[in-house]
Design a protein around this motif. Structure first.
Motif, PDB file in Angstrom:
ATOM      1  N   PHE A  46       0.825  -1.206   0.000  1.00  0.00           N
ATOM      2  CA  PHE A  46       0.000   0.000   0.000  1.00  0.00           C
ATOM      3  C   PHE A  46       0.858   1.255   0.000  1.00  0.00           C
ATOM      4  CE2 PHE A  46      -2.178   3.382   2.385  1.00  0.00           C
ATOM      5  CZ  PHE A  46      -3.297   3.552   1.592  1.00  0.00           C
ATOM      6  N   ALA A  78      -4.293  -0.992  -4.057  1.00  0.00           N
ATOM      7  CA  ALA A  78      -4.916   0.027  -3.220  1.00  0.00           C
ATOM      8  C   ALA A  78      -4.020   1.235  -3.018  1.00  0.00           C
ATOM      9  CB  ALA A  78      -5.278  -0.569  -1.856  1.00  0.00           C
ATOM     10  N   VAL A 118      -4.474   3.957  -7.783  1.00  0.00           N
ATOM     11  CA  VAL A 118      -5.882   4.346  -7.912  1.00  0.00           C
ATOM     12  C   VAL A 118      -6.014   5.586  -8.787  1.00  0.00           C
ATOM     13  CG1 VAL A 118      -7.912   5.170  -6.650  1.00  0.00           C
ATOM     14  CG2 VAL A 118      -6.544   3.287  -5.726  1.00  0.00           C
ATOM     15  N   VAL A 161     -11.874  -0.566  -2.779  1.00  0.00           N
ATOM     16  CA  VAL A 161     -10.631  -1.317  -2.940  1.00  0.00           C
ATOM     17  C   VAL A 161     -10.061  -1.729  -1.588  1.00  0.00           C
ATOM     18  CG1 VAL A 161      -8.258  -1.199  -3.790  1.00  0.00           C
ATOM     19  CG2 VAL A 161     -10.101  -0.224  -5.145  1.00  0.00           C
ATOM     20  N   LEU A 162     -10.064  -0.819  -0.621  1.00  0.00           N
ATOM     21  CA  LEU A 162      -9.531  -1.143   0.701  1.00  0.00           C
ATOM     22  C   LEU A 162     -10.374  -2.201   1.406  1.00  0.00           C
ATOM     23  CD1 LEU A 162      -8.452   2.371   2.008  1.00  0.00           C
ATOM     24  CD2 LEU A 162      -6.962   0.458   1.399  1.00  0.00           C
ATOM     25  N   THR A 163     -11.689  -2.134   1.234  1.00  0.00           N
ATOM     26  CA  THR A 163     -12.561  -3.148   1.830  1.00  0.00           C
ATOM     27  C   THR A 163     -12.267  -4.526   1.233  1.00  0.00           C
ATOM     28  OG1 THR A 163     -14.319  -1.518   2.197  1.00  0.00           O
ATOM     29  CG2 THR A 163     -14.946  -3.836   2.236  1.00  0.00           C
ATOM     30  N   MET A 208     -11.467   4.194  -3.368  1.00  0.00           N
ATOM     31  CA  MET A 208     -10.528   3.769  -2.328  1.00  0.00           C
ATOM     32  C   MET A 208     -11.238   2.920  -1.277  1.00  0.00           C
ATOM     33  SD  MET A 208      -7.356   4.670  -2.763  1.00  0.00           S
ATOM     34  CE  MET A 208      -6.744   4.489  -1.101  1.00  0.00           C
ATOM     35  N   LEU A 262      -2.014  -5.625  -2.320  1.00  0.00           N
ATOM     36  CA  LEU A 262      -2.278  -4.273  -1.797  1.00  0.00           C
ATOM     37  C   LEU A 262      -1.699  -3.172  -2.660  1.00  0.00           C
ATOM     38  CD1 LEU A 262      -3.828  -3.267   0.797  1.00  0.00           C
ATOM     39  CD2 LEU A 262      -3.512  -5.730   0.578  1.00  0.00           C
ATOM     40  N   ASN A 312      -9.528  -5.502  -0.152  1.00  0.00           N
ATOM     41  CA  ASN A 312      -8.200  -5.935   0.260  1.00  0.00           C
ATOM     42  C   ASN A 312      -8.165  -6.361   1.718  1.00  0.00           C
ATOM     43  OD1 ASN A 312      -5.774  -5.512  -1.801  1.00  0.00           O
ATOM     44  ND2 ASN A 312      -7.341  -3.995  -2.261  1.00  0.00           N
TER      45      ASN A 312
END
Length: 205
Positions: free
Chosen positions: A115, A159, A164, A186-188, A183, A156, A190
């Motif tokens: 990330f 993300a 992005v 994508v974060l959820t 975001m 990751l 991941n």
């Protein structure tokens, strides 16, 4: 088309080098470092770029290269320094105090690297050595733990804010989604992926 050339070339080269060592050239023939420029050449030939488009593409590539290469080189240097100065070993000794609970945490460390850096190479340069040292300290499989680090870091990178923003820039302006919503999605996704990696790490290690 470029991804088809890249993936097909890598798969065929990997299969051939497993069947025949080719005088020790297997590490070169099945390397992405070889197939990426081959893919670029094939794409340029098949897509038949005219002179103006070729020049514009080369200018864009040269302008983008420092933005990607300089940070990646910095992360590689940081990884080398961490290993050479014993920092990776010190981190591993501290992490091993968590016992086997660290195994479930390891994918999240790899994911954090992906990330922050937006680069699998950069993330592994920073954390792969420490993950391997921790695996040795805990008496678990180094290969499995480093593979978990590599997989989580790769996942990751999608993300990473830079990735992005690049993806959003490719969307038509009139249909471009909100960056914060993207975001969040994508974060959820991941986070769910990392949680499954944690379970998988505990089961397999």
């Amino acid at each position: 088309m470029p991804y088809t050339v890249l993936v097909t070339g890598l798969l065929l080269a990997t299969g051939l080098t497993r069947l025949h060592p080719f005088a020790g050239l297997s590490g070169l023939l099945d390397s992405p470092a070889l197939w990426l420029p081959i893919t670029c050449v094939v794409a340029a030939v098949v897509l038949r770029f005219d002179a103006g488009r070729r020049e514009a593409t080369i200018r864009d590539a040269l302008g983008t290269w420092p933005v990607v290469a300089v940070p990646t080189a910095g992360f590689l240097l940081l990884g080398v320094l961490m290993a050479a100065t014993g920092m990776s070993t010190a981190l591993a000794q501290a992490a091993s105090a968590l016992g086997h609970g660290y195994v479930a945490l390891s994918p999240w460390i790899g994911g954090l690297g992906g990330f922050v850096t937006g680069s699998n190479t950069g993330a592994n340069s920073m954390f792969a050595t420490a993950q391997g040292e921790t695996a040795r300290a805990l008496g678990v499989s180094v290969l499995h733990l480093v593979a978990m680090q590599n997989t989580a870091a790769a996942a990751l990178t999608m993300a990473a804010p830079s990735r992005v923003l690049m993806a959003l820039a490719l969307c038509p302006a009139d249909a471009r989604p909100d960056r914060r919503q993207v975001m969040l999605v994508v974060l959820t996704a991941n986070a769910v992926m990392l949680a499954s990696f944690s379970v998988l790490a505990l089961v397999t290690l």
